[in-house]
Structures are given as structure tokens and as C-alpha cells.
Design an enzyme around this catalytic site. Sequence first.
Site, PDB file in Angstrom:
ATOM      1  N   GLU A  10      34.512  51.804  43.064  1.00  0.00           N
ATOM      2  CA  GLU A  10      35.642  50.665  43.104  1.00  0.00           C
ATOM      3  C   GLU A  10      34.721  49.544  42.966  1.00  0.00           C
ATOM      4  O   GLU A  10      33.690  49.088  43.346  1.00  0.00           O
ATOM      5  CB  GLU A  10      36.376  50.714  44.450  1.00  0.00           C
ATOM      6  CG  GLU A  10      37.526  49.719  44.595  1.00  0.00           C
ATOM      7  CD  GLU A  10      38.497  49.604  43.526  1.00  0.00           C
ATOM      8  OE1 GLU A  10      38.484  49.657  42.641  1.00  0.00           O
ATOM      9  OE2 GLU A  10      39.735  49.564  43.940  1.00  0.00           O
ATOM     10  N   ASP A  11      35.450  48.365  42.119  1.00  0.00           N
ATOM     11  CA  ASP A  11      34.996  47.197  42.016  1.00  0.00           C
ATOM     12  C   ASP A  11      34.753  46.383  43.390  1.00  0.00           C
ATOM     13  O   ASP A  11      33.816  45.780  43.661  1.00  0.00           O
ATOM     14  CB  ASP A  11      35.881  46.309  41.315  1.00  0.00           C
ATOM     15  CG  ASP A  11      37.317  46.296  41.336  1.00  0.00           C
ATOM     16  OD1 ASP A  11      37.647  46.961  42.440  1.00  0.00           O
ATOM     17  OD2 ASP A  11      38.218  45.790  40.463  1.00  0.00           O
ATOM     18  N   PHE A  62      38.543  34.301  45.580  1.00  0.00           N
ATOM     19  CA  PHE A  62      39.007  34.991  44.460  1.00  0.00           C
ATOM     20  C   PHE A  62      38.008  35.001  43.162  1.00  0.00           C
ATOM     21  O   PHE A  62      37.703  33.985  42.817  1.00  0.00           O
ATOM     22  CB  PHE A  62      40.430  34.443  43.852  1.00  0.00           C
ATOM     23  CG  PHE A  62      41.021  35.563  43.269  1.00  0.00           C
ATOM     24  CD1 PHE A  62      41.647  36.692  43.725  1.00  0.00           C
ATOM     25  CD2 PHE A  62      41.223  35.526  41.651  1.00  0.00           C
ATOM     26  CE1 PHE A  62      42.393  37.739  43.014  1.00  0.00           C
ATOM     27  CE2 PHE A  62      41.759  36.554  41.141  1.00  0.00           C
ATOM     28  CZ  PHE A  62      42.372  37.410  41.545  1.00  0.00           C
ATOM     29  N   ASP A  85      38.611  44.730  49.399  1.00  0.00           N
ATOM     30  CA  ASP A  85      39.288  43.347  49.985  1.00  0.00           C
ATOM     31  C   ASP A  85      39.938  43.784  51.289  1.00  0.00           C
ATOM     32  O   ASP A  85      39.124  43.819  52.442  1.00  0.00           O
ATOM     33  CB  ASP A  85      40.186  43.106  48.925  1.00  0.00           C
ATOM     34  CG  ASP A  85      40.579  41.712  49.194  1.00  0.00           C
ATOM     35  OD1 ASP A  85      40.006  40.698  49.780  1.00  0.00           O
ATOM     36  OD2 ASP A  85      41.959  41.397  48.943  1.00  0.00           O
ATOM     37  N   ARG A 126      38.405  40.262  32.668  1.00  0.00           N
ATOM     38  CA  ARG A 126      37.548  41.482  33.078  1.00  0.00           C
ATOM     39  C   ARG A 126      36.246  41.484  32.184  1.00  0.00           C
ATOM     40  O   ARG A 126      35.272  42.133  32.749  1.00  0.00           O
ATOM     41  CB  ARG A 126      38.354  42.468  32.800  1.00  0.00           C
ATOM     42  CG  ARG A 126      39.478  42.751  33.535  1.00  0.00           C
ATOM     43  CD  ARG A 126      40.125  44.322  33.485  1.00  0.00           C
ATOM     44  NE  ARG A 126      41.697  44.080  33.792  1.00  0.00           N
ATOM     45  CZ  ARG A 126      42.017  44.563  34.895  1.00  0.00           C
ATOM     46  NH1 ARG A 126      41.028  44.699  35.993  1.00  0.00           N
ATOM     47  NH2 ARG A 126      43.104  44.904  35.430  1.00  0.00           N
TER      48      ARG A 126
END
Length: 188
Positions: free
Chosen positions: A100-101, A153, A104, A166
Site C-alpha cells: 500500500e502507498d 497531505f 493514514d 500520481r
Amino acid sequence: MDYELGNILLDGRTISRKVAEIASEVAACYSGKEFVAVGILKGAIFFLADLVRSLPSDSLVKIDFMAVSSYGASTKSSGIVKIVKDLDTDIRGREVLLVEDILDTGLTLSYLQELLKGRSPRSLRTCVLLDKPDRRRVDAHVDFRGFSIPDEFVVGYGLDYSGYWRNLPDIHVAKAIENTVKNTQPKE
Ligand code: IMP
Ligand code: MG
């Protein structure tokens, strides 16, 4: 709320050095064993692509993908996510590495971990490039972690704002900007 591109938080070289480090940990963990690296679309595609290409050539890795989306505001706190694209692979009895990137709140990963565990893989491990520990609401176990970052963010290297950015090779902070339309309204 709109965003503009801010400073670089992690440049491409720093990211690739870290990805190479993670790849050697992953390679040591699965030495001689076949495993399936499962990328979570779309954010994880660049990380997954670089990670598997940094593995030694005798690695027995296959790749697969899942796409998920949040069910909407009302169910956000429950962490229920909708599976938009499921795996092509039957993972029963297989060694699985979730890729996963960013971690959070932890809602997405913890949901996916429970879902995939229910399919009885031989093992399930998790790899994340970025971690925002300040935002955590539920625990999600991570076996391989890239960078711990502040509560900002971020976009680039797979991470998006509304689908944009992206493609950037570096990871930038995205800064919230005032809605300019509101500022041009005549004063009463
Ligand atoms: P979680 O369920 O709150 O842990 O959400 C993880 C998902 O939220 C990630 O897969 C990203 O798609 C998205 N996300 C969280 N933080 C960021 C960020 O800083 N930039 C872009 N996407 C983010
Ligand atoms: Mg994502």
C-alpha cells in the site's frame, strides 16, 4: 477545498534508496519461498513496480491487484470499504504481501487485512511506503515500512489529489488554498 503543489517532502532518489532497502528486507523474508505481492490500486502501482524490480532475480514473486473505494461519509468510521476489483489469485495457502502507498487512519488496511485473512493465506504481511502515525484511528499491523511522515497531505509517486499528481516522481506536500471564487463575490 482546492490544493496547490507544495515543497518536495521526499525526492525520487531518496524514495528509490528506501525502496531498495525495503526490497532487501522483503527478499530476506521470503527467501526461497513463492509469494504474491498484492498492490492496492491505484496509489500503490509505482511503489509495487519499483519494489518487485528491486528484488533479486531468483525471487519467486507474482503480482496481483485489488481496487477499493470508501463506501461514503456515513460508513467512513466503520472502515468498510467497497471492493471495486478483487484479486485474480486464489490466495488460500499462499504467502501474501499487501503493498500500500500510505497508512493514514488505518481503516483501509485493517479492513483489507481482515478480509484477506478470511481467505486463509499461509501468511499475510503488509508493506507500506508512507506512514502518518498521528492520524491513526485503528491499528493495522505493518511488517515493512518506508517513511514515517508528519500529518500533511502528500501527492506524487502514486498518491493523488482528486486523481491528479500520481505521476510526479517526487512526493510533495499539497497545500490547501482559498477558494478564489468565494473571494470575488461582491461584498454586501
Ligand atoms: P486510511 O484508510 O485512512 O489509512 O487511508 C489510506 C488511503 O487514503 C490511502 O490508500 C490513500 O489513498 C489515501 N490517503 C491518505 N493520506 C493521503 C495523502 O496524504 N495523500 C493522498 N492520499 C492519501
Ligand atoms: Mg490508496
